[in-house]
Design an enzyme around this catalytic site. Structure first.
Site, PDB file in Angstrom:
ATOM      1  N   TYR A   1       0.836  -1.204   0.000  1.00 55.26           N
ATOM      2  CA  TYR A   1       0.000   0.000   0.000  1.00 55.26           C
ATOM      3  C   TYR A   1       0.871   1.254   0.000  1.00 55.26           C
ATOM      4  O   TYR A   1       0.652   2.188  -0.786  1.00 55.26           O
ATOM      5  CB  TYR A   1      -0.904  -0.015   1.233  1.00 55.26           C
ATOM      6  CG  TYR A   1      -1.842   1.169   1.331  1.00 55.26           C
ATOM      7  CD1 TYR A   1      -2.975   1.232   0.534  1.00 55.26           C
ATOM      8  CD2 TYR A   1      -1.601   2.207   2.225  1.00 55.26           C
ATOM      9  CE1 TYR A   1      -3.848   2.311   0.618  1.00 55.26           C
ATOM     10  CE2 TYR A   1      -2.454   3.284   2.316  1.00 55.26           C
ATOM     11  CZ  TYR A   1      -3.579   3.328   1.514  1.00 55.26           C
ATOM     12  OH  TYR A   1      -4.434   4.397   1.602  1.00 55.26           O
TER      13      TYR A   1
ATOM     14  N   THR B   1     -14.007   4.939   6.360  1.00 53.53           N
ATOM     15  CA  THR B   1     -14.580   4.385   5.137  1.00 53.53           C
ATOM     16  C   THR B   1     -14.394   2.878   5.150  1.00 53.53           C
ATOM     17  O   THR B   1     -13.821   2.312   6.084  1.00 53.53           O
ATOM     18  CB  THR B   1     -13.893   4.949   3.875  1.00 53.53           C
ATOM     19  OG1 THR B   1     -12.550   4.479   3.829  1.00 53.53           O
ATOM     20  CG2 THR B   1     -13.896   6.472   3.886  1.00 53.53           C
TER      21      THR B   1
END
Length: 267
Positions: free
Chosen positions: A155, A190
């Site tokens: 990531y 989220t």
């Protein structure tokens, strides 16, 4: 200041939490929003459940950002409908949480395909129109885009790559009137981390830890809209992001020690 009244705003990953918040923010700025996502059912729900303010328009289109022809087709639909693209927001992304030594290579490739090449694909498809209309590209990065993050090697690599790409792209297109904004939030409430991949590509086994307060998508979207209006090049959203930016530069060993202590439990 930029005005987005009547402009065409394309948002990838629009069915996610931040994507929906960005859609709402730009619709209320009286823009024509083109919401892209690979989830057709989620796009239909957006179309059915979104209240579009007067003077704004919402259009949805299927798009797999990892597939260049899919990106070209979606951007082409936006250009056909609205005459061109004024703002491209590269928001689509996925996360993973696992130690590198345990992580299958396919997981790292998948993260890079979505987070980095997905943004590159969409930008390549839209760049001619953005130049023609003196538009703007917005890349949603992360604190992981400028500092190390334990348990998220893939990531962090994908977000670091975004910075190198879009900082360099800015030097190529700024004379054409195209702005490039990189957004670096910290932890947002989220689904991206709740759906993070684990070492084997399945959902991560460990719950996410956070450093600092978790912010709501609507708050981040509003800040992005304001930064875009003021044609900023970098948005460090939240105290945590700003502190990480300076500490990782001025005292990198201290930053790494704090980060390892707070997030090591994730791997």
């Amino acid at each position: 200041m930029r005005s987005f009244n009547g402009q065409c705003i394309v948002i990838t990953g629009a069915a996610g939490g931040l994507g929906q918040a960005l859609m709402t923010a730009f619709l209320h700025a009286h823009a024509n929003v083109v919401a892209l996502d690979r989830d057709g059912a989620a796009l239909q729900a957006l179309q059915n459940n979104t209240t579009v303010p007067p003077g704004a328009t919402l259009m949805t289109a299927l798009c797999d950002v990892t597939n260049l022809p899919s990106c070209e087709a979606a951007i082409g639909q936006a250009i056909t409908r609205f005459g061109g693209v004024d703002v491209l927001i590269n928001n689509a992304g996925i996360a993973h949480r696992s130690a590198f030594a345990d992580t299958q290579m396919d997981v790292l490739r998948r993260v890079m395909e979505v987070n980095f090449f997905g943004a590159v694909n969409c930008t390549h498809a839209a760049i001619a129109s953005l130049r023609q209309r003196r538009g703007m590209v917005i890349a949603i990065s992360s604190v992981a885009g400028f500092s190390p993050l334990i348990g998220r090697t893939g990531y962090a690599a994908s977000k670091h790559a975004l910075h190198g790409f879009f900082d360099s792209l800015r030097t190529e297109v700024q004379d054409d009137g195209v702005d490039v904004l990189i957004v670096c939030p910290s932890f947002i409430d989220t689904g991206i981390d709740r759906a993070a991949l684990g070492a084997d590509g399945q959902p991560a086994a460990h719950a996410r830890k956070t450093t600092g307060a978790t912010t709501q998508p609507a708050e981040v979207a509003t800040a992005i809209l304001h930064a875009a209006q003021h044609q900023r090049q970098l948005l460090l959203f939240s105290f945590t992001a700003k502190a990480a930016w300076w500490l990782s530069r001025l005292w990198p060993t201290r930053y790494a020690a704090i980060m390892r202590k707070r997030l090591r439990a994730e791997i």
